[in-house]
Enzyme design. Structure first.
Site, PDB file in Angstrom:
ATOM      1  N   SER A  19      61.319  -0.708-141.371  1.00 43.86           N
ATOM      2  CA  SER A  19      62.046  -1.043-140.444  1.00 43.86           C
ATOM      3  C   SER A  19      63.518  -0.137-140.634  1.00 43.86           C
ATOM      4  O   SER A  19      63.964   0.424-139.866  1.00 43.86           O
ATOM      5  CB  SER A  19      62.329  -2.184-139.939  1.00 43.86           C
ATOM      6  OG  SER A  19      61.148  -2.874-139.814  1.00 43.86           O
ATOM      7  N   PHE A  33      70.611   7.006-129.256  1.00 39.43           N
ATOM      8  CA  PHE A  33      70.648   5.806-129.808  1.00 39.43           C
ATOM      9  C   PHE A  33      71.721   5.493-130.451  1.00 39.43           C
ATOM     10  O   PHE A  33      72.428   4.268-130.480  1.00 39.43           O
ATOM     11  CB  PHE A  33      69.676   5.969-131.129  1.00 39.43           C
ATOM     12  CG  PHE A  33      69.420   4.529-131.865  1.00 39.43           C
ATOM     13  CD1 PHE A  33      68.777   3.531-131.700  1.00 39.43           C
ATOM     14  CD2 PHE A  33      69.988   4.712-133.368  1.00 39.43           C
ATOM     15  CE1 PHE A  33      68.749   2.362-132.534  1.00 39.43           C
ATOM     16  CE2 PHE A  33      69.753   3.582-134.256  1.00 39.43           C
ATOM     17  CZ  PHE A  33      69.258   2.391-133.647  1.00 39.43           C
ATOM     18  N   GLU A  71      65.221   2.394-126.784  1.00 38.62           N
ATOM     19  CA  GLU A  71      65.459   3.628-127.406  1.00 38.62           C
ATOM     20  C   GLU A  71      64.636   4.218-128.495  1.00 38.62           C
ATOM     21  O   GLU A  71      64.124   5.208-128.648  1.00 38.62           O
ATOM     22  CB  GLU A  71      66.695   3.914-127.533  1.00 38.62           C
ATOM     23  CG  GLU A  71      67.199   5.409-127.802  1.00 38.62           C
ATOM     24  CD  GLU A  71      66.872   6.428-126.467  1.00 38.62           C
ATOM     25  OE1 GLU A  71      66.336   7.308-126.931  1.00 38.62           O
ATOM     26  OE2 GLU A  71      67.285   6.087-125.404  1.00 38.62           O
ATOM     27  N   SER A 100      60.869   7.137-121.438  1.00 38.33           N
ATOM     28  CA  SER A 100      62.234   7.336-121.157  1.00 38.33           C
ATOM     29  C   SER A 100      62.687   6.425-120.081  1.00 38.33           C
ATOM     30  O   SER A 100      63.816   5.856-119.962  1.00 38.33           O
ATOM     31  CB  SER A 100      62.534   8.740-120.711  1.00 38.33           C
ATOM     32  OG  SER A 100      63.831   9.193-120.393  1.00 38.33           O
TER      33      SER A 100
END
Length: 120
Positions: A19, A33, A71, A100
């Site tokens: 992660s 981001f 995102e 998106s």
């Protein structure tokens, strides 16, 4: 990448490392981001200050927190589509546009939450 056969704490550690690798990639390669994380950093203290109680604070902060979450998923969809091929295909465009759109909907949702709490 997952390591088969891991269980318990070693699996949790490996999952956390994966992660964090994903976060690093998003930070390095995705301008949106970085912008959304900056927005979250700014919204956090304002959400605490402007929310009258814990529920309002959680809604204010959580609504903005959802944006960089989506995102990352949008970026993942784009990476998978690009991995499959760079040739134009309508389904590739649909997948990217729909992912998106989820980010855009989260932005609208955050604006709605902030507007309802602050101006109601």
């Amino acid at each position: 990448m997952g390591q088969p056969g891991l269980k318990g704490l070693p699996r949790l550690i490996a999952a956390f490392q994966n992660s964090m690798a994903g976060m690093k990639i998003c930070w390095q390669k995705e301008e949106a981001f970085r912008q959304e994380l900056l927005m979250l950093i700014l919204a956090f203290p304002f959400g605490i200050w402007l929310g009258d109680n814990g529920v309002e604070q959680a809604l204010l902060i959580g609504s903005v927190f959802l944006i960089p979450i989506l995102e990352t998923l949008n970026s993942a969809v784009e990476a998978v589509v690009d991995r499959i091929g760079t040739d134009f295909h309508p389904l590739s465009g649909y997948a990217k546009d729909i992912a998106s759109a989820s980010v855009l909907l989260a932005i609208f949702q955050a604006l709605l939450v902030w507007g309802l709490i602050l101006f109601n």
